[in-house]
Scaffold this active site. Structure first.
Site, mmCIF file in Angstrom:
data_model
loop_
_atom_site.group_PDB
_atom_site.id
_atom_site.type_symbol
_atom_site.label_atom_id
_atom_site.label_comp_id
_atom_site.label_asym_id
_atom_site.label_seq_id
_atom_site.Cartn_x
_atom_site.Cartn_y
_atom_site.Cartn_z
ATOM 1 N N HIS A 206 15.284 -7.867 -8.974
ATOM 2 C CA HIS A 206 15.709 -7.399 -7.649
ATOM 3 C C HIS A 206 16.551 -8.417 -6.883
ATOM 4 C CE1 HIS A 206 14.522 -4.549 -4.101
ATOM 5 N NE2 HIS A 206 15.730 -4.305 -4.610
ATOM 6 N N HIS B 290 3.468 -2.406 -5.616
ATOM 7 C CA HIS B 290 4.526 -1.641 -4.959
ATOM 8 C C HIS B 290 4.347 -0.149 -5.243
ATOM 9 C CE1 HIS B 290 8.672 -0.259 -4.129
ATOM 10 N NE2 HIS B 290 8.881 -1.414 -3.509
ATOM 11 N N ASP C 141 5.234 -11.142 -1.909
ATOM 12 C CA ASP C 141 6.633 -11.312 -1.491
ATOM 13 C C ASP C 141 6.846 -10.918 -0.035
ATOM 14 O OD1 ASP C 141 6.259 -8.589 -1.922
ATOM 15 O OD2 ASP C 141 8.195 -8.282 -2.897
ATOM 16 N N ASN C 142 5.873 -10.235 0.543
ATOM 17 C CA ASN C 142 5.908 -9.858 1.963
ATOM 18 C C ASN C 142 4.546 -9.253 2.299
ATOM 19 O OD1 ASN C 142 8.139 -7.665 0.501
ATOM 20 N ND2 ASN C 142 6.185 -6.852 1.207
ATOM 21 N N LYS D 298 5.020 -4.768 6.109
ATOM 22 C CA LYS D 298 6.332 -4.841 5.467
ATOM 23 C C LYS D 298 7.386 -4.136 6.319
ATOM 24 C CE LYS D 298 8.726 -3.444 1.211
ATOM 25 N NZ LYS D 298 8.618 -2.716 -0.075
ATOM 26 N N ASP E 93 3.928 -7.851 -5.647
ATOM 27 C CA ASP E 93 4.816 -7.037 -4.815
ATOM 28 C C ASP E 93 4.020 -6.257 -3.772
ATOM 29 O OD1 ASP E 93 7.061 -5.763 -3.878
ATOM 30 O OD2 ASP E 93 7.775 -5.155 -5.849
ATOM 31 N N ASP E 94 4.284 -6.515 -2.496
ATOM 32 C CA ASP E 94 3.716 -5.734 -1.382
ATOM 33 C C ASP E 94 2.204 -5.885 -1.216
ATOM 34 O OD1 ASP E 94 6.268 -4.850 -0.962
ATOM 35 O OD2 ASP E 94 5.881 -2.740 -1.377
ATOM 36 N N LYS F 120 9.727 -8.010 -12.218
ATOM 37 C CA LYS F 120 10.726 -7.532 -11.260
ATOM 38 C C LYS F 120 11.740 -8.620 -10.948
ATOM 39 C CE LYS F 120 11.093 -5.758 -6.510
ATOM 40 N NZ LYS F 120 10.384 -5.068 -5.417
ATOM 41 N N CYS G 121 11.270 -7.500 -0.020
ATOM 42 C CA CYS G 121 11.220 -8.173 -1.318
ATOM 43 C C CYS G 121 12.424 -9.029 -1.683
ATOM 44 C CB CYS G 121 10.968 -7.133 -2.409
ATOM 45 S SG CYS G 121 11.822 -5.585 -2.153
#
Length: 584
Positions: free
Chosen positions: A136, A230, A289-290, A311, A40-41, A134, A81
């Protein structure tokens, strides 16, 4: 006259043929395990195999896997995300599956129930399927949660972010143990036993448990979506302290600790595969994811150098992702190299279907294409020549761009209608591990000067600003090599010049001309991968053509909306406090 072989010879021949058929059937039935890891991130400059600067964060386990596979060099996702995760799951662009922004926890929508997921396809292929971490992708109804979308078990949280130790999103506990398919109210439990356990460790332990207990007569599909890295900025002190002598900036140091714990977890998962005799037969995907957030509340130390943005924006730093694919043994002709074919997150669906030996038929049309055959030889192939990058999100309502921009790529050209969102800046590292600075090229500032000196680079000027408690922003002149520091709130945009680089301490944003509303931008990514030069006014032919193409593309744009029949009623309360669970 026809002559026939002796009866004994026929029996022997039949026996040999039978053995060959049997061996061939066993070989054909052998499917590789698939471990799909989502971070994540994660920024473009945050792991060892990708680091463009000092390689200050140590990721030996992740780097070792990357060295055994192919690094995806022209790989794109969405800018936040939920859209990226839905695209991975469905093989469809965000504008087609409808999740075009991150899903707030009180929202009554999710990844469309009509979409086939990659877990559904793995079920068709005979895989055991487990999800960890996660989600989401919506949870206002149980039907949107993982065990209703093709997975046989799930341990993790439904929403988008939470405290790493307490597992609370706001005032509600969000950590669930769903041990069976279609696990709803009478099956799903709140995993209160994990309260106090750092999520990266909890998810790694669960992945090891799944691997240790896996029935190897079936192939395994493990979707491991870490919370790391994240916001919020949290890690056990033992991981942060590893960088006490090497990273002076406390923001970047904490972030490095988060990454190191993640790397250790990936190492533990890899070791479990090895100890269970599964590693040589396992495909491992590692992807963010980004891009890393470098502006706003979720900016906790990530860096995307040398790319522009991060992001929430559709500049390269927001949508060009860090990723690799590590194959089963003796599958790829080349390893430790870059894979340079243009690839989008929607391509994972058909690619993994190819890996699993199942057709990629889906309830809805796919946007992805398979890369599996090209990856085997690392061949340059025109598998896709264009892609819909999508809309910028969340931070995009700026003075420069009243409307969120939308990006589209065709060949080496990237067209953005609007400003592309924020951040539209570049993140760099200071020369002395003092932390990150956000900079803007070609813009000059003036204001109350704190000091003026000579610096060898903008990175050194960043360090000088970091060391000064009075410095809020700075101007580096590449012609005179002058580094000018300005005090807080005292700077204003003056003019444009190629020799000016303005900057500020991460995660703030440099000043820019608020009157300059951007209607469209055009970049040649092959010649200008860092998006310094907007060509929209120089090459009107390409801009006009891509604008027309984008008009056609946007005719199929779809955005999921809240279910009016299911407004959020508030979280229910248990003896352990409020819990985030489906409500409709």
């Amino acid at each position: 006259m026809v002559s026939f072989p002796a009866v004994g010879s026929v029996a022997a021949l039949i026996g040999i043929v039978s053995i060959l058929i049997c061996v061939g059937s066993v070989h054909a039935a052998k499917k590789p395990n698939i471990v799909f890891i989502v971070i994540d991130d994660l920024g473009f400059d945050d792991v060892g195999f990708r680091a463009e600067t000092l390689n200050e964060i140590k990721t030996p386990n992740i780097d070792a896997l990357a060295a055994e596979g192919l690094i995806l060099d022209r790989y794109y996702l969405q800018d936040v995300c939920s859209p990226s995760r839905a695209t991975i799951m469905t093989g469809r662009y965000a504008m087609h599956h409808g999740v075009v922004d991150w899903i707030p926890p009180h929202s009554s929508y999710g990844m469309d129930l009509s979409d086939t997921t990659i877990a559904n396809k793995m079920a068709e292929a005979g895989y055991s399927r487990h999800a960890i971490g996660k989600w989401h992708l919506g949870f206002y109804k149980s039907a949107y949660t993982p065990t209703f979308r093709g997975f046989e078990s799930f341990l993790g949280y439904y929403s988008g972010g939470e405290n790493y130790f307490k597992h609370t999103n706001g005032d509600a506990y969000d950590m669930h143990r769903d041990p069976y398919p279609n696990c709803a109210e009478n099956c799903s439990t709140n995993a209160f036993d994990l309260d106090g356990t750092y999520s990266t460790i909890a998810f790694s332990n669960e992945a090891v448990r799944v691997i240790d207990t896996h029935d190897t007569s079936k192939p395994l599909f493990l979707y491991l979506a870490y919370q790391a890295v994240h916001a919020p900025a949290q890690a056990p002190e033992s991981y942060i302290n590893r960088y006490s002598d090497t990273i002076e900036d406390p923001i970047r140091r904490t972030f490095a600790g988060m990454v190191s714990c993640l790397d250790e977890g990936v190492g533990n998962v890899t070791q479990a595969l090895k100890e269970n005799g599964m590693l040589n037969d396992t495909l491992i995907v590692f992807t963010t994811d980004n891009g890393g957030p470098i502006l706003g509340g979720d900016a906790i130390g990530a860096r995307n150098y040398p790319l522009r943005g991060g992001k929430h924006s559709v500049y390269e730093g927001g949508v060009r992702g860090t990723a690799f694919i590590r194959p089963p043994s003796n599958t790829f002709q080349q390893v430790g190299e870059k894979y340079t074919n243009l690839m989008h997150a929607s391509d994972w669906f058909p690619t993994l279907c190819d890996v699993a030996g199942v057709d990629d038929g889906s309830a809805n049309p796919l946007d992805g294409v398979s890369h599996w055959q090209a990856m085997k030889t690392n061949a340059v192939a025109s598998l896709r020549t264009d892609m819909v990058i999508g809309n910028s999100t969340d931070l995009c309502q700026t003075e420069q761009s009243p409307n969120c921009g939308f990006a589209y790529r065709n060949g080496e050209w990237k067209y953005i209608r609007g400003a592309g969102g924020a951040p539209f800046i570049w993140s760099i590292q200071s020369a002395k591990t003092k932390g990150n600075c956000n900079v803007l090229y070609g813009q000059c500032l003036s204001g109350d000067v704190v000091s003026k000196n000579t610096s060898s680079s903008v990175n050194e000027c960043c360090s000088v600003c970091q060391e000064s408690s009075k410095c809020d922003s700075f101007l580096y002149n590449t012609s005179s090599t002058t580094c000018t520091l300005f005090s807080k709130g005292a700077t204003q945009y003056t003019n444009a010049s190629a020799s000016c680089i303005t900057g500020t301490k991460y995660p703030k944003e440099p000043n820019y001309p608020s009157s300059a509303v951007v209607e469209e931008q055009l970049f040649n990514i092959a010649n200008d991968p860092y998006e310094y030069f907007d060509m929209s006014n120089v090459n009107r032919t390409v801009s006009s053509q891509m604008s027309k193409e984008l008009n056609v593309i946007l005719e199929t744009f779809f955005e999921a909306k809240d279910d009016p029949a299911c407004p959020f009623p508030g979280w229910p309360t248990t003896p352990n406090g409020k819990v985030a669970v489906p409500w409709c």
